[in-house]
Scaffold this motif. Structure first.
Motif, mmCIF file in Angstrom:
data_model
loop_
_atom_site.group_PDB
_atom_site.id
_atom_site.type_symbol
_atom_site.label_atom_id
_atom_site.label_comp_id
_atom_site.label_asym_id
_atom_site.label_seq_id
_atom_site.Cartn_x
_atom_site.Cartn_y
_atom_site.Cartn_z
ATOM 1 N N ARG A 78 0.906 -1.320 -0.075
ATOM 2 C CA ARG A 78 -0.032 0.006 -0.076
ATOM 3 C C ARG A 78 0.832 1.253 -0.036
ATOM 4 N N ARG A 79 0.878 2.222 -0.855
ATOM 5 C CA ARG A 79 1.683 3.258 -1.124
ATOM 6 C C ARG A 79 1.349 4.369 0.213
ATOM 7 N N PRO A 80 2.494 4.644 0.931
ATOM 8 C CA PRO A 80 2.239 5.525 1.925
ATOM 9 C C PRO A 80 2.044 6.759 1.168
ATOM 10 N N ASP A 81 1.392 7.772 1.886
ATOM 11 C CA ASP A 81 1.038 9.110 1.556
ATOM 12 C C ASP A 81 1.411 9.954 2.526
ATOM 13 N N PRO A 82 2.262 10.911 2.516
ATOM 14 C CA PRO A 82 3.369 11.295 1.627
ATOM 15 C C PRO A 82 4.297 10.134 1.093
ATOM 16 N N PHE A 83 4.932 10.063 0.115
ATOM 17 C CA PHE A 83 6.114 9.164 -0.094
ATOM 18 C C PHE A 83 7.122 10.274 -0.573
ATOM 19 N N PRO A 84 8.466 10.004 -0.023
ATOM 20 C CA PRO A 84 8.876 9.237 0.932
ATOM 21 C C PRO A 84 8.408 9.789 2.300
ATOM 22 N N GLN A 85 8.190 8.568 3.355
ATOM 23 C CA GLN A 85 7.772 9.143 4.500
ATOM 24 C C GLN A 85 8.902 9.620 5.344
ATOM 25 N N ASN A 86 8.595 10.510 6.307
ATOM 26 C CA ASN A 86 9.766 11.028 7.200
ATOM 27 C C ASN A 86 10.088 9.973 8.119
ATOM 28 N N SER A 87 11.331 9.276 8.067
ATOM 29 C CA SER A 87 11.518 8.360 8.709
ATOM 30 C C SER A 87 12.610 8.509 10.185
ATOM 31 N N LEU A 88 12.592 9.893 10.426
ATOM 32 C CA LEU A 88 13.445 10.261 11.430
ATOM 33 C C LEU A 88 13.179 9.265 12.949
ATOM 34 N N LEU A 89 11.908 9.634 13.229
ATOM 35 C CA LEU A 89 11.785 8.965 14.576
ATOM 36 C C LEU A 89 11.864 7.447 14.639
ATOM 37 N N ALA A 90 11.424 6.863 13.502
ATOM 38 C CA ALA A 90 11.623 5.496 13.279
ATOM 39 C C ALA A 90 13.074 4.839 13.274
ATOM 40 N N ALA A 91 14.101 5.595 12.831
ATOM 41 C CA ALA A 91 15.145 5.420 12.769
ATOM 42 C C ALA A 91 15.997 5.523 14.154
ATOM 43 N N ARG A 92 15.519 6.674 14.697
ATOM 44 C CA ARG A 92 15.864 6.713 15.910
ATOM 45 C C ARG A 92 15.425 5.904 17.237
ATOM 46 N N ASP A 147 19.899 12.803 23.543
ATOM 47 C CA ASP A 147 21.021 13.041 22.841
ATOM 48 C C ASP A 147 21.738 11.864 22.393
ATOM 49 N N GLU A 148 21.774 10.929 23.181
ATOM 50 C CA GLU A 148 22.831 9.667 22.570
ATOM 51 C C GLU A 148 22.388 9.183 21.516
ATOM 52 N N VAL A 149 20.958 8.660 21.443
ATOM 53 C CA VAL A 149 20.312 8.045 20.344
ATOM 54 C C VAL A 149 20.441 9.021 19.069
ATOM 55 N N LYS A 150 20.168 10.270 19.228
ATOM 56 C CA LYS A 150 20.141 11.059 18.151
ATOM 57 C C LYS A 150 21.709 10.882 17.739
ATOM 58 N N ALA A 151 22.759 11.274 18.384
ATOM 59 C CA ALA A 151 24.281 11.091 17.997
ATOM 60 C C ALA A 151 24.628 9.890 17.357
ATOM 61 N N LYS A 152 23.772 8.552 17.831
ATOM 62 C CA LYS A 152 24.151 7.205 17.324
ATOM 63 C C LYS A 152 23.543 7.354 15.764
ATOM 64 N N LEU A 153 22.242 7.888 15.676
ATOM 65 C CA LEU A 153 21.783 7.948 14.150
ATOM 66 C C LEU A 153 22.699 8.582 13.451
ATOM 67 N N ARG A 154 23.229 10.108 13.786
ATOM 68 C CA ARG A 154 23.855 10.572 12.961
ATOM 69 C C ARG A 154 25.218 9.971 12.631
ATOM 70 N N GLN A 155 25.844 9.342 13.501
ATOM 71 C CA GLN A 155 27.130 8.447 13.245
ATOM 72 C C GLN A 155 26.732 7.427 12.373
ATOM 73 N N GLU A 156 25.574 6.500 12.342
ATOM 74 C CA GLU A 156 25.417 5.525 11.397
ATOM 75 C C GLU A 156 25.132 6.112 10.065
ATOM 76 N N THR A 157 24.472 7.367 9.934
ATOM 77 C CA THR A 157 24.259 7.678 8.620
ATOM 78 C C THR A 157 25.656 8.390 8.184
ATOM 79 N N GLU A 158 26.512 8.800 8.796
ATOM 80 C CA GLU A 158 27.822 9.222 8.471
ATOM 81 C C GLU A 158 28.446 7.952 8.070
ATOM 82 N N ALA A 159 28.580 6.840 8.903
ATOM 83 C CA ALA A 159 29.178 5.744 8.546
ATOM 84 C C ALA A 159 28.829 5.075 7.084
ATOM 85 N N ALA A 160 27.402 5.229 6.919
ATOM 86 C CA ALA A 160 26.972 4.578 5.589
ATOM 87 C C ALA A 160 27.648 5.444 4.543
#
Length: 196
Positions: A78-92, A147-160
């Motif tokens: 099922r197509r999500p609306d909007p696409f793409p979804q804001n995935s920030l909170l899910a990723a955190r 802040d710890e989890v936010k920093a972890k996601l930033r680190q993972e995005t930079e690692a990618a």
């Protein structure tokens, strides 16, 4: 071991995530789930949204491809609306969830988004996903805002980005070899297994 880079807004990450563990287990390869954000990587390439939105023909093809592949694999779409979804909170949240439960949580987020068309930027939707996977919503939502989890996601995005990841899903082997796309998953597993 194979690093499994996923972006919750990514259609093809949905396909890969829903089969990843079973396929990796058959191949004898351990997966490390590494949720990250494609947005900053796209911005660095000069894109303001998904290439599937920037190039309409590509977007039309992708959605038809997803219909075919999901039908073949017995997955709802099922197509999500909007696409793409804001995935920030899910990723955190994925980085707040204990590692042993990360795969279960990730699959549940993808199901909510792409099988049910739910808005994964909504904290109530994600609380329901957590509860449905027997994870404590209030505790993990609070932890995801630290802040710890936010920093972890930033680190993972930079690692990618540092690993050369430019889209999702992507896979990197221990020697740094990069594979991109659900259709390269088996090749990535073979590479990781053969190089131990």
């Amino acid at each position: 071991m194979l690093d499994f880079w996923i972006e919750f807004a990514s259609t093809y990450s949905y396909l890969a995530a829903m089969r990843a563990e079973a396929v990796a287990e058959r191949a004898g390869v351990r997966l490390r789930w590494r949720p990250f954000l494609l947005g900053p990587i796209f911005v660095a390439q000069g894109w303001t949204t998904s290439p599937f939105n920037l190039y309409p023909a590509k977007g039309r093809y992708m959605w038809r491809d997803m219909e075919r592949l999901c039908a073949r694999r017995g997955l709802a779409l099922r197509r999500p609306d909007p696409f793409p979804q804001n995935s920030l909170l899910a990723a955190r949240l994925a980085w707040a969830v204990p590692e042993a439960r990360r795969a279960v949580f990730c699959r549940a987020v993808f199901h909510a988004e792409f099988a049910e068309g739910r808005d994964i930027s909504n904290a109530e939707v994600l609380a329901g996903v957590l509860a449905g996977t027997a994870l404590p919503p209030a505790d993990l939502l609070a932890q995801a805002r630290t802040d710890e989890v936010k920093a972890k996601l930033r680190q993972e995005t930079e690692a990618a980005r540092a690993a050369g990841v430019f889209g999702a899903p992507a896979f990197t082997a221990s020697d740094g070899e990069l594979f991109w796309g659900d259709d390269r998953f088996e090749q990535a597993l073979d590479w990781a297994r053969d190089r131990g």
